[in-house]
Design a protein around this motif. Structure first.
Motif, PDB file in Angstrom:
ATOM      1  N   VAL A 139      43.185  23.804  -8.440  1.00 31.02           N
ATOM      2  CA  VAL A 139      43.477  25.193  -8.759  1.00 31.02           C
ATOM      3  C   VAL A 139      43.633  25.349 -10.269  1.00 31.02           C
ATOM      4  CG1 VAL A 139      45.969  24.829  -8.431  1.00 31.02           C
ATOM      5  CG2 VAL A 139      45.036  27.135  -8.277  1.00 31.02           C
ATOM      6  N   ALA A 140      43.181  26.489 -10.778  1.00 31.24           N
ATOM      7  CA  ALA A 140      43.399  26.871 -12.174  1.00 31.24           C
ATOM      8  C   ALA A 140      44.263  28.129 -12.189  1.00 31.24           C
ATOM      9  CB  ALA A 140      42.069  27.136 -12.882  1.00 31.24           C
ATOM     10  N   VAL A 141      45.280  28.156 -13.076  1.00 34.62           N
ATOM     11  CA  VAL A 141      46.239  29.254 -13.109  1.00 34.62           C
ATOM     12  C   VAL A 141      46.299  29.828 -14.520  1.00 34.62           C
ATOM     13  CG1 VAL A 141      48.686  29.819 -12.942  1.00 34.62           C
ATOM     14  CG2 VAL A 141      47.628  28.394 -11.207  1.00 34.62           C
ATOM     15  N   LEU A 142      46.252  31.146 -14.622  1.00 33.84           N
ATOM     16  CA  LEU A 142      46.390  31.849 -15.898  1.00 33.84           C
ATOM     17  C   LEU A 142      47.754  32.526 -15.935  1.00 33.84           C
ATOM     18  CD1 LEU A 142      44.931  32.889 -18.539  1.00 33.84           C
ATOM     19  CD2 LEU A 142      44.390  34.947 -17.219  1.00 33.84           C
ATOM     20  N   THR A 143      48.506  32.306 -17.020  1.00 31.99           N
ATOM     21  CA  THR A 143      49.843  32.885 -17.132  1.00 31.99           C
ATOM     22  C   THR A 143      49.797  34.232 -17.845  1.00 31.99           C
ATOM     23  OG1 THR A 143      50.335  31.858 -19.274  1.00 31.99           O
ATOM     24  CG2 THR A 143      50.761  30.547 -17.282  1.00 31.99           C
ATOM     25  N   ARG A 144      50.932  34.906 -17.848  1.00 35.72           N
ATOM     26  CA  ARG A 144      51.015  36.222 -18.477  1.00 35.72           C
ATOM     27  C   ARG A 144      50.800  36.148 -19.992  1.00 35.72           C
ATOM     28  NH1 ARG A 144      52.604  40.279 -15.593  1.00 35.72           N
ATOM     29  NH2 ARG A 144      53.577  38.865 -14.092  1.00 35.72           N
ATOM     30  N   LYS A 145      51.083  34.989 -20.587  1.00 35.61           N
ATOM     31  CA  LYS A 145      50.868  34.803 -22.020  1.00 35.61           C
ATOM     32  C   LYS A 145      49.512  34.154 -22.310  1.00 35.61           C
ATOM     33  CE  LYS A 145      55.769  34.561 -23.293  1.00 35.61           C
ATOM     34  NZ  LYS A 145      56.814  33.744 -23.966  1.00 35.61           N
ATOM     35  N   SER A 146      48.592  34.255 -21.355  1.00 35.28           N
ATOM     36  CA  SER A 146      47.208  33.788 -21.501  1.00 35.28           C
ATOM     37  C   SER A 146      47.098  32.291 -21.753  1.00 35.28           C
ATOM     38  CB  SER A 146      46.494  34.561 -22.631  1.00 35.28           C
ATOM     39  OG  SER A 146      46.460  35.934 -22.340  1.00 35.28           O
ATOM     40  N   SER A 147      47.909  31.511 -21.055  1.00 34.94           N
ATOM     41  CA  SER A 147      47.792  30.054 -21.081  1.00 34.94           C
ATOM     42  C   SER A 147      47.166  29.597 -19.764  1.00 34.94           C
ATOM     43  CB  SER A 147      49.159  29.393 -21.263  1.00 34.94           C
ATOM     44  OG  SER A 147      49.706  29.728 -22.518  1.00 34.94           O
ATOM     45  N   LEU A 148      46.339  28.568 -19.849  1.00 33.66           N
ATOM     46  CA  LEU A 148      45.653  28.037 -18.670  1.00 33.66           C
ATOM     47  C   LEU A 148      46.238  26.688 -18.276  1.00 33.66           C
ATOM     48  CD1 LEU A 148      41.809  28.698 -19.070  1.00 33.66           C
ATOM     49  CD2 LEU A 148      43.236  29.351 -17.131  1.00 33.66           C
ATOM     50  N   PHE A 149      46.590  26.573 -16.998  1.00 33.79           N
ATOM     51  CA  PHE A 149      47.033  25.311 -16.433  1.00 33.79           C
ATOM     52  C   PHE A 149      46.099  24.965 -15.263  1.00 33.79           C
ATOM     53  CE2 PHE A 149      50.736  26.976 -18.537  1.00 33.79           C
ATOM     54  CZ  PHE A 149      51.361  25.867 -19.081  1.00 33.79           C
ATOM     55  N   VAL A 150      45.629  23.739 -15.239  1.00 34.52           N
ATOM     56  CA  VAL A 150      44.711  23.299 -14.197  1.00 34.52           C
ATOM     57  C   VAL A 150      45.304  22.101 -13.485  1.00 34.52           C
ATOM     58  CG1 VAL A 150      42.439  22.327 -13.708  1.00 34.52           C
ATOM     59  CG2 VAL A 150      42.662  24.195 -15.351  1.00 34.52           C
ATOM     60  N   ASN A 151      45.323  22.166 -12.158  1.00 41.10           N
ATOM     61  CA  ASN A 151      45.826  21.055 -11.339  1.00 41.10           C
ATOM     62  C   ASN A 151      44.675  20.568 -10.457  1.00 41.10           C
ATOM     63  OD1 ASN A 151      48.686  19.901 -10.900  1.00 41.10           O
ATOM     64  ND2 ASN A 151      47.828  19.922  -8.837  1.00 41.10           N
ATOM     65  N   THR A 152      44.307  19.305 -10.612  1.00 41.61           N
ATOM     66  CA  THR A 152      43.151  18.767  -9.893  1.00 41.61           C
ATOM     67  C   THR A 152      43.521  18.182  -8.533  1.00 41.61           C
ATOM     68  OG1 THR A 152      43.420  16.678 -11.110  1.00 41.61           O
ATOM     69  CG2 THR A 152      41.860  18.298 -12.001  1.00 41.61           C
ATOM     70  N   SER A 157      51.445  17.407  -8.389  1.00 38.79           N
ATOM     71  CA  SER A 157      51.122  17.810  -9.754  1.00 38.79           C
ATOM     72  C   SER A 157      51.174  16.565 -10.650  1.00 38.79           C
ATOM     73  CB  SER A 157      52.078  18.911 -10.225  1.00 38.79           C
ATOM     74  OG  SER A 157      53.421  18.493 -10.094  1.00 38.79           O
ATOM     75  N   GLU A 158      52.209  16.441 -11.469  1.00 38.85           N
ATOM     76  CA  GLU A 158      52.405  15.267 -12.338  1.00 38.85           C
ATOM     77  C   GLU A 158      51.131  14.953 -13.121  1.00 38.85           C
ATOM     78  OE1 GLU A 158      53.547  12.462  -9.406  1.00 38.85           O
ATOM     79  OE2 GLU A 158      55.513  13.351  -9.063  1.00 38.85           O
ATOM     80  N   ASP A 159      50.504  13.805 -12.859  1.00 37.25           N
ATOM     81  CA  ASP A 159      49.329  13.403 -13.633  1.00 37.25           C
ATOM     82  C   ASP A 159      48.101  14.260 -13.337  1.00 37.25           C
ATOM     83  OD1 ASP A 159      49.329  12.293 -11.028  1.00 37.25           O
ATOM     84  OD2 ASP A 159      47.781  10.857 -11.607  1.00 37.25           O
ATOM     85  N   ALA A 160      48.143  15.073 -12.277  1.00 37.87           N
ATOM     86  CA  ALA A 160      46.998  15.919 -11.938  1.00 37.87           C
ATOM     87  C   ALA A 160      47.011  17.237 -12.693  1.00 37.87           C
ATOM     88  CB  ALA A 160      46.971  16.194 -10.431  1.00 37.87           C
ATOM     89  N   CYS A 161      48.096  17.543 -13.409  1.00 40.94           N
ATOM     90  CA  CYS A 161      48.232  18.816 -14.108  1.00 40.94           C
ATOM     91  C   CYS A 161      47.843  18.667 -15.580  1.00 40.94           C
ATOM     92  CB  CYS A 161      49.668  19.321 -13.984  1.00 40.94           C
ATOM     93  SG  CYS A 161      49.950  20.874 -14.855  1.00 40.94           S
ATOM     94  N   HIS A 162      47.080  19.638 -16.060  1.00 42.39           N
ATOM     95  CA  HIS A 162      46.656  19.630 -17.461  1.00 42.39           C
ATOM     96  C   HIS A 162      46.783  21.041 -18.020  1.00 42.39           C
ATOM     97  CE1 HIS A 162      44.884  15.669 -16.693  1.00 42.39           C
ATOM     98  NE2 HIS A 162      44.362  16.206 -15.605  1.00 42.39           N
ATOM     99  N   ARG A 163      47.288  21.116 -19.266  1.00 41.67           N
ATOM    100  CA  ARG A 163      47.286  22.405 -19.966  1.00 41.67           C
ATOM    101  C   ARG A 163      46.018  22.474 -20.793  1.00 41.67           C
ATOM    102  NH1 ARG A 163      52.157  25.532 -23.060  1.00 41.67           N
ATOM    103  NH2 ARG A 163      50.888  27.263 -23.853  1.00 41.67           N
ATOM    104  N   PHE A 164      45.267  23.537 -20.611  1.00 41.25           N
ATOM    105  CA  PHE A 164      43.990  23.661 -21.299  1.00 41.25           C
ATOM    106  C   PHE A 164      44.175  24.245 -22.698  1.00 41.25           C
ATOM    107  CE2 PHE A 164      40.212  23.324 -18.201  1.00 41.25           C
ATOM    108  CZ  PHE A 164      40.778  22.200 -17.617  1.00 41.25           C
ATOM    109  N   ALA A 165      43.098  24.230 -23.452  1.00 34.13           N
ATOM    110  CA  ALA A 165      43.126  24.739 -24.824  1.00 34.13           C
ATOM    111  C   ALA A 165      43.514  26.216 -24.847  1.00 34.13           C
ATOM    112  CB  ALA A 165      41.760  24.533 -25.477  1.00 34.13           C
ATOM    113  N   ASP A 166      44.112  26.653 -25.961  1.00 37.73           N
ATOM    114  CA  ASP A 166      44.554  28.046 -26.091  1.00 37.73           C
ATOM    115  C   ASP A 166      43.353  28.985 -26.098  1.00 37.73           C
ATOM    116  OD1 ASP A 166      47.179  27.265 -26.209  1.00 37.73           O
ATOM    117  OD2 ASP A 166      47.219  27.142 -28.403  1.00 37.73           O
ATOM    118  N   LEU A 167      43.530  30.140 -25.467  1.00 31.22           N
ATOM    119  CA  LEU A 167      42.443  31.118 -25.407  1.00 31.22           C
ATOM    120  C   LEU A 167      42.341  31.940 -26.696  1.00 31.22           C
ATOM    121  CD1 LEU A 167      42.865  32.522 -21.776  1.00 31.22           C
ATOM    122  CD2 LEU A 167      41.506  30.587 -22.550  1.00 31.22           C
TER     123      LEU A 167
END
Length: 449
Positions: A139-152, A157-167
């Motif tokens: 799943v990929a999640v977009l926050t209200r402050k336009s940050s992207l978090f991706v969980n594979t 979560s833990e090692d499967a979660c990554h914060r993506f580059a700023d938009l």
């Protein structure tokens, strides 16, 4: 049978009814609830939509419910959670629910809780999730402050979660779409982001780049089942199909009337797109319209008087309505060659010969004579068409009967021929090698194969 077909560009499409819906006792179910359907004719989950006014009907208790593809209730369980952003089904056919807090809850088909975990605690400090894009293993999640978090993963979560580059965008994007990694073990996920300013961004763990897609801003994306094609719909009514594996090359462009954001945009196989729109009509009612099309800017409209839910399939699209379940699909080539009006293809002539035979017409054999050299291919096409029509009982029954009759006649004729040749073998010694038991067995094996 072909009277229900409609032409889209150069291809035939049809929308037969598969089942009468068994949930028709509540005509407002698809209006009042969020729904998620599993592919391959899988189950459908529904839960109360918090953003739609709910009239009081009996108990005030909210329930999570799962249904069969025909709308028959499988199981129901109390639902006490709020802040649901989206839900969908995983590759293991577990229901995945994503919440504003970044929490993920998964359930079995029987509504039994399986996993509960938070993607990343920073999602709360980022204002919570406002958008999510699911794929079968992540799943990929977009926050209200336009940050992207991706969980594979959909189990931890833990090692499967990554914060993506700023938009680096001034306002909230209109839509996102996750491009799954090439394998489950890979974390090489990319996310397509449609910004409110117009540019379309490709985001990964390390960078953000503009892919140069013009005619934006884009308000809806949809990835095909094969993962090779991306459909894009802009606020200007421009529809584009992009090849994902070819540096996002634009393959087709269509211009439709300026429309509001569709309720759903899903792929119908890998051939065309199904757009579900809801528009105000007269007398404070709503008009539900399904558009199927895209190639060469050709569209087929279907109108409904009640809400729908679309489920993309590898060979079509399920249309789940209040009173019936339909299936939009491209007519298979073997079916088209047999049942299209005025067809003179070999399978069509073969079926015509069967109809004459069933009527007792002595000229039935004359219809087979022009295709006697292609009879094997015609039988193979009828078998393929029977498989394609297996869920349409009447059409499949005739085709299967045709093939069974042909096989029966071929076997009986072969036996008669062998008996005849065996009778001649004492008079012609040269026939003996051809009539040996191993040779006869080999002949039957070839016929069976």
């Amino acid at each position: 049978m072909s009277s229900d077909w409609q032409k889209l560009a150069d291809l035939w499409y049809r929308k037969p009814e598969v089942y009468p819906a068994q949930w028709s006792d509540d005509p407002d179910r698809l209006h009042l609830c969020l729904a998620a359907g599993a592919p391959f004719g899988g189950p459908v989950a529904t839960v109360r939509n918090e953003h739609v006014f709910q009239p009081v009907k009996g108990s005030l208790q909210t329930h999570l419910q799962t249904w069969t593809a025909a709308g028959r209730l499988i199981q129901s369980a109390p639902w006490v959670h709020t802040g649901l952003v989206t839900m969908g089904w995983s590759a293991q056919e577990t229901l995945v629910c994503v919440f504003e807090s970044g929490l993920i809850r998964t359930y079995s088909v029987m509504c039994e809780p399986l996993h509960v975990f938070t993607i990343d605690e920073r999602i709360k400090s980022e204002g919570g999730a406002i958008m999510a894009s699911l794929w079968p293993t992540g799943v990929a999640v977009l926050t209200r402050k336009s940050s992207l978090f991706v969980n594979t993963s959909l189990t931890r979560s833990e090692d499967a979660c990554h914060r993506f580059a700023d938009l680096r965008v001034p306002s909230a994007p209109l839509c996102i779409c996750a491009l799954p990694p090439p394998s489950e073990e890979s974390a090489d996920v990319q996310v397509i982001v449609g910004t409110a300013e117009g540019p379309v961004l490709m985001v990964d763990r390390h960078s953000t780049r503009d892919i140069g897609l013009t005619d934006g801003p884009f308000m809806a994306f949809s990835l095909s089942n094969s993962g090779r094609l991306l459909a894009c719909l802009s606020t200007k009514g421009v529809f584009k199909v992009v090849a994902v594996s070819d540096e996002l090359k634009v393959l087709d462009v269509a211009n439709i009337e300026r429309i509001r954001k569709p309720k759903q945009m899903v792929w119908c196989g890998d051939d065309c797109i199904a757009l579900y729109l809801v528009a105000p009509a007269d007398h404070n009612s709503l008009q539900h319209v399904l558009f199927v099309g895209g190639p060469q800017n050709d569209w087929i409209p279907y109108q409904y008087d009640s809400p729908l839910h679309l489920v993309s399939e590898c060979d079509g699209c399920r249309v789940m309505g209040t009173h019936k379940i339909e299936f939009v699909q491209r007519v298979p080539h073997s079916v088209e060659s047999i049942f299209s009006i005025g067809s003179y293809d070999n399978p069509a002539l073969l079926l015509y010969a069967l109809e004459q035979y069933e009527k007792g017409d002595v000229c039935a054999q004359e219809s087979l004579r022009p295709i006697k050299d292609q009879l094997a291919d015609a039988v193979s096409s009828c078998l393929d068409a029977a498989l394609c029509e297996a869920w349409l009982v009447d059409g499949a029954r005739g085709l299967v009967f045709l093939v069974s009759q042909l096989v029966s006649q071929l076997v009986s004729r072969l036996v008669s021929l062998i008996v005849f040749l065996l009778a001649l073998s004492p008079l012609s010694p040269s026939l003996s090698p051809s009539l040996s038991p191993p040779r006869i067995a080999h002949t039957f094996t070839e016929l069976r194969d």
